[in-house]
Write an enzyme that holds these catalytic residues in place. Structure first.
Site, PDB file in Angstrom:
ATOM      1  N   GLU A 154     -10.925  -0.559  -1.232  1.00 28.03           N
ATOM      2  CA  GLU A 154     -11.079  -0.750   0.209  1.00 28.03           C
ATOM      3  C   GLU A 154     -12.182   0.121   0.820  1.00 28.03           C
ATOM      4  O   GLU A 154     -11.926   0.973   1.666  1.00 28.03           O
ATOM      5  CB  GLU A 154      -9.744  -0.501   0.920  1.00 28.03           C
ATOM      6  CG  GLU A 154      -8.690  -1.513   0.528  1.00 28.03           C
ATOM      7  CD  GLU A 154      -7.412  -1.419   1.361  1.00 28.03           C
ATOM      8  OE1 GLU A 154      -7.141  -0.350   1.925  1.00 28.03           O
ATOM      9  OE2 GLU A 154      -6.689  -2.427   1.434  1.00 28.03           O
ATOM     10  N   CYS A 159     -19.330   8.244   7.820  1.00 22.80           N
ATOM     11  CA  CYS A 159     -19.540   9.679   7.630  1.00 22.80           C
ATOM     12  C   CYS A 159     -20.722  10.105   8.500  1.00 22.80           C
ATOM     13  O   CYS A 159     -21.749   9.431   8.529  1.00 22.80           O
ATOM     14  CB  CYS A 159     -19.834   9.971   6.162  1.00 22.80           C
ATOM     15  SG  CYS A 159     -20.218  11.710   5.864  1.00 22.80           S
ATOM     16  N   CYS A 161     -22.218  13.163   8.385  1.00 21.99           N
ATOM     17  CA  CYS A 161     -22.780  14.416   7.865  1.00 21.99           C
ATOM     18  C   CYS A 161     -24.303  14.396   7.974  1.00 21.99           C
ATOM     19  O   CYS A 161     -24.912  13.338   8.178  1.00 21.99           O
ATOM     20  CB  CYS A 161     -22.325  14.625   6.426  1.00 21.99           C
ATOM     21  SG  CYS A 161     -23.286  13.689   5.219  1.00 21.99           S
ATOM     22  N   GLU A 309      -4.156  -7.711  -3.163  1.00 20.38           N
ATOM     23  CA  GLU A 309      -2.923  -6.992  -2.811  1.00 20.38           C
ATOM     24  C   GLU A 309      -2.152  -7.784  -1.764  1.00 20.38           C
ATOM     25  O   GLU A 309      -2.735  -8.405  -0.870  1.00 20.38           O
ATOM     26  CB  GLU A 309      -3.233  -5.627  -2.176  1.00 20.38           C
ATOM     27  CG  GLU A 309      -3.836  -4.601  -3.088  1.00 20.38           C
ATOM     28  CD  GLU A 309      -4.076  -3.280  -2.341  1.00 20.38           C
ATOM     29  OE1 GLU A 309      -3.376  -2.993  -1.348  1.00 20.38           O
ATOM     30  OE2 GLU A 309      -4.982  -2.547  -2.757  1.00 20.38           O
ATOM     31  N   GLU A 357       3.673   6.767  -0.190  1.00 21.89           N
ATOM     32  CA  GLU A 357       3.968   5.336  -0.326  1.00 21.89           C
ATOM     33  C   GLU A 357       5.287   5.081  -1.043  1.00 21.89           C
ATOM     34  O   GLU A 357       5.510   3.997  -1.582  1.00 21.89           O
ATOM     35  CB  GLU A 357       2.792   4.635  -0.981  1.00 21.89           C
ATOM     36  CG  GLU A 357       1.600   4.623  -0.026  1.00 21.89           C
ATOM     37  CD  GLU A 357       0.422   3.802  -0.474  1.00 21.89           C
ATOM     38  OE1 GLU A 357       0.145   3.775  -1.681  1.00 21.89           O
ATOM     39  OE2 GLU A 357      -0.238   3.205   0.404  1.00 21.89           O
ATOM     40  N   PHE A 359       8.122   4.456   0.028  1.00 25.54           N
ATOM     41  CA  PHE A 359       8.977   3.406   0.581  1.00 25.54           C
ATOM     42  C   PHE A 359       8.235   2.084   0.780  1.00 25.54           C
ATOM     43  O   PHE A 359       8.717   1.185   1.460  1.00 25.54           O
ATOM     44  CB  PHE A 359       9.601   3.868   1.905  1.00 25.54           C
ATOM     45  CG  PHE A 359      10.502   5.056   1.719  1.00 25.54           C
ATOM     46  CD1 PHE A 359      11.508   5.039   0.753  1.00 25.54           C
ATOM     47  CD2 PHE A 359      10.329   6.207   2.478  1.00 25.54           C
ATOM     48  CE1 PHE A 359      12.330   6.144   0.555  1.00 25.54           C
ATOM     49  CE2 PHE A 359      11.145   7.316   2.285  1.00 25.54           C
ATOM     50  CZ  PHE A 359      12.153   7.282   1.324  1.00 25.54           C
TER      51      PHE A 359
HETATM   52  C1  GLA Z   1      -3.984  -0.688   0.864  1.00 23.48           C
HETATM   53  C2  GLA Z   1      -4.387   0.089  -0.360  1.00 23.48           C
HETATM   54  C3  GLA Z   1      -3.271   0.333  -1.329  1.00 23.48           C
HETATM   55  C4  GLA Z   1      -1.990   0.657  -0.609  1.00 23.48           C
HETATM   56  C5  GLA Z   1      -1.681  -0.463   0.345  1.00 23.48           C
HETATM   57  C6  GLA Z   1      -0.373  -0.293   1.072  1.00 23.48           C
HETATM   58  O1  GLA Z   1      -4.219  -2.014   0.802  1.00 23.48           O
HETATM   59  O2  GLA Z   1      -5.462  -0.479  -1.044  1.00 23.48           O
HETATM   60  O3  GLA Z   1      -3.641   1.383  -2.182  1.00 23.48           O
HETATM   61  O4  GLA Z   1      -2.107   1.850   0.065  1.00 23.48           O
HETATM   62  O5  GLA Z   1      -2.688  -0.504   1.325  1.00 23.48           O
HETATM   63  O6  GLA Z   1      -0.083  -1.396   1.876  1.00 23.48           O
HETATM   64 ZN    ZN Z   2     -22.165  11.738   4.680  1.00 18.45          ZN
END
Ligand code: GLA
Ligand code: ZN
Length: 686
Positions: A154, A159, A161, A309, A357, A359
């Protein structure tokens, strides 16, 4: 049709697997294999956050554990989507090298911690990532079980800096060549903000310059450029070892920090992470947004994508972490497939035992298979059984062999331009509350969703020539070259829909002089003189075809030049003036909707257009409220997904005979239970 993962060209079922959190428990790792297999999981994404295990100390690499796991998975018929671990930097590294930690908007450098927060300009971080990726590729890129690279995780954020700011200035120098050109493009004579030295240019920060819209817009463009540059660096290091393993990066739908359309050409495969708010509000609303977002993601490359995901039950970060109600897991998973996904993957396979994470929904809950009672085990959990139902559906598709090679073909395109979004949302006026750009896109999409019509998403850089109908709502910024494309599209017979607040500024966010929609007044046959903004609760109305519709929020005063007036305002000082127009231009037609309306207007308006243009849905029947259908087509097959987002049973007439996918059964109508989904096949060639 291109295979997304040529080494294993199948519908993928699986998701994030983090055995690096369980290396102390070999019995759990052993159990994982059994539980993966029993859920028909054929692929896992591995190593996403494993840097600290892969390089526990600077220059000390340990890949043996990973190899053992990948080997073992492969022996058991499970393929690996191997991640580069740059999404989370190891603590030893961020402590030693300050420059890899981001500086946030307020100018303060982060401490170590969290994730997705590396500086994407830092030469040190780039070197570390390159070294790691190269070593991973050397070790695994030729492993028979590795089918795809999962670049980082993701990508996102900014940034501020000094290194990033210097890179921004270099990017600006390359773009504008002279300060004079930059000063003109950003209109810096306003308030004496004229730059006299490149070094005076800083990123927009709350305690600094935030009023120069051109600066803010270019900064966002730069962030995309620099993140993409980092992504290409990652890609090139792994591809140098084995160019045949494709790369993907998991994107985030409508996330507005990056212009994903720029990522399309650089990635082999687009994938994304989807976490809709099922059940916390009307499920049709959720389904429409989720469906549209799948379409955005598919359209980044205009080909099938991977759902990288999703959660098998709930998240742990929504305001209300509701469980998926029975049926919803299969339905939401097949929704992705219906919109062009060749996978259903989850975050995550086994729920973490600790940390933030623990839960979050997962395929395997903490119950595991180790309690004192035999019946207290994973296989008896509702979520695991739901996952098995998706596994079975995808296995059936893989056995059928035809779904994988089908794809979405759309005759309708909706313009979603990220740079337009940045400019529109970044401008002061005509409302300084939510400008509702994405909400507007959703509203224009709904009538097509309701009829089961597939829609592609395009931006200003896309080819729009092949569509019958192009919707370009709230296209505030006419980026260089796009009005010409729109004009050619209409000239050649296309039907174009434009709305209020369109064609106001050019590529650098300078207002277009000489009348709006800039450069398109002859195509729409109107002049948009001014735009009224109504506070919430106030409304005007549009009278068209003898029917009344509400006009809210933004109402433009337009004057027909050559256009025919189809609807007029009902009240206020512009009562009787044009609110809806049609202009014949070349072989096509351009409509202008001057005010924001409700879904009722758009449903009727687009219903007429679909009928006039012969655009029909996947099923040529009337679908019940909250039910939709989507089709994927291939050489010799057509697969139709019928989705019921209601919490009650619905009967859907199909208008003709279909086969229930994977069975010999022929049906003319189907009964879908609450949150039910049916897959139909049709072997008549399209
Ligand atoms: C994102 C991240 C995962 C996880 C999920 C939880 O999509 O890529 O690593 O943290 O959220 O929903
Ligand atoms: Zn930077």
């Amino acid at each position: 049709m291109k295979a997304l993962t040529p080494k294993f060209p199948k519908m993928l079922h699986g998701g994030d697997y983090n055995p690096d959190q369980w290396l102390r428990s070999p019995e759990i790792l052993k159990q994982d294999i059994e539980l993966l297999k029993k859920a028909d999981i054929n692929s896992v994404s591995i190593g996403i956050f494993a840097w600290a295990k892969l390089e526990p100390q600077e220059g000390v690499y340990d890949f043996d554990w990973l190899e053992e796991i990948i080997d073992n998975l492969y022996k058991n018929g499970i393929y690996s989507v191997l991640a580069t671990p740059s999404g989370a930097k190891p603590l030893w590294m961020s402590e030693k090298y300050e420059e890899i930690r981001r500086v946030s908007k307020n100018g303060v450098r982060d401490l170590s911690g969290a994730r997705h927060n590396h500086c994407y300009t830092s030469p040190v971080y780039r070197e570390k990532v390159q070294e790691m990726n190269h070593r991973l590729a050397e070790r695994f890129a030729n492993h028979p079980g590795v089918i795809l690279w999962h670049l980082s995780n993701e990508y996102g954020g900014e940034c501020y800096c000094p290194l990033c700011q210097a890179a921004f200035r270099d990017w600006l120098k390359a773009k504008y060549k002279t300060l004079d050109a930059l000063n003109h493009a950003w209109w810096t004579d306003f308030w004496s903000h004229t730059y006299t030295d490149w070094e005076q240019i800083r990123a927009p920060m709350p305690h600094g310059e935030t009023c120069v819209h051109g600066l803010t817009l270019d900064w966002k463009r730069f962030v995309t450029h620099q993140t993409l540059d980092f992504m290409k660096m990652e890609r090139d290091t792994v591809k140098a070892v084995n160019p045949d393993i494709p790369v993907t990066a998991n994107l985030m739908g409508f996330y507005d920090g990056l212009n994903y359309f720029k990522f399309g050409p650089e990635l082999d495969v687009v994938s994304w992470d989807n976490y809709p708010l099922w059940h916390t509000m009307d499920n049709k609303t959720v389904a429409v947004l989720s469906g549209l977002t799948h379409d955005v993601m598919r359209s980044v490359k205009h080909e099938n994508f991977l759902l990288m995901e999703s959660t098998p039950s709930n998240t742990n970060w929504h305001a209300y972490c509701m469980l998926k109600r029975p049926g919803m897991h299969l339905l939401s998973s097949l929704q992705a497939v219906a919109h062009g996904s060749n996978s259903v993957q989850y975050f995550q396979f086994r729920k973490s035992r600790g940390s933030s994470e623990k839960f979050h929904g997962a395929v395997v809950d903490h119950v595991g298979n180790s309690g004192p009672y035999d019946f207290v085990k994973t296989e008896n959990t509702r979520v695991y059984k739901d996952v098995q139902s998706v596994g079975a559906a995808l296995r059936q598709m893989n056995e059928g062999g035809d779904v994988y090679s089908t794809e979405v073909k759309a005759q309708v395109a909706l313009v979603y331009d990220v740079e337009n979004r940045w400019a529109l949302e970044g401008a002061a006026g005509p409302t300084n509350l939510d400008k509702k750009y994405v909400e507007t896109l959703v509203r224009h999409y709904v009538p097509f969703w309701e009829k089961g019509v597939q829609v592609d998403i395009v931006d200003s850089e896309s080819d729009i020539s092949g569509y019958k109908l192009v919707l370009a709502p709230m296209l505030y910024m006419y980026r260089d070259g796009f009005p010409q494309k729109l004009r050619a599209f209409v000239e050649n017979g296309g039907t174009l829909i434009g709305t209020y607040w369109s064609g106001i500024v050019d590529d650098t966010d300078l207002c277009i002089l000489g009348g709006t929609p800039g450069g398109m007044m002859d195509v729409f046959g109107i002049w948009n003189e001014e735009t009224d903004c109504l506070p919430e609760g106030m409304k005007n109305g549009i009278l068209t075809g003898g029917k009344h519709y509400d006009a809210v929020d933004l109402c433009a005063r337009i004057h027909p030049i050559t256009a025919e007036v189809l609807g007029t305002y009902e009240t206020d000082f512009y009562a009787g003036e044009a609110a809806l127009t049609k202009n014949v231009y070349g072989k096509g037609e351009a409509y202008y909707i001057a005010a924001r309306t409700g879904e009722d207007f758009l449903r009727d308006f687009y219903g007429d257009k679909m009928q006039a243009l012969g655009i029909t849905g996947a099923l040529n029947t009337d679908l019940p409220e909250g039910v939709t259908a989507h089709e994927r087509v291939g050489e010799n097959s057509r697969i139709v997904f019928v989705e019921n987002y209601n919490d009650t049973e619905k009967t859907v007439g199909l208008g003709r005979e279909y086969k229930l996918y994977g069975t010999g059964q022929t049906v003319k109508s189907i009964k879908l239970p609450a949150f039910g989904v049916a897959v139909l096949s049709d072997f008549t060639k399209m």
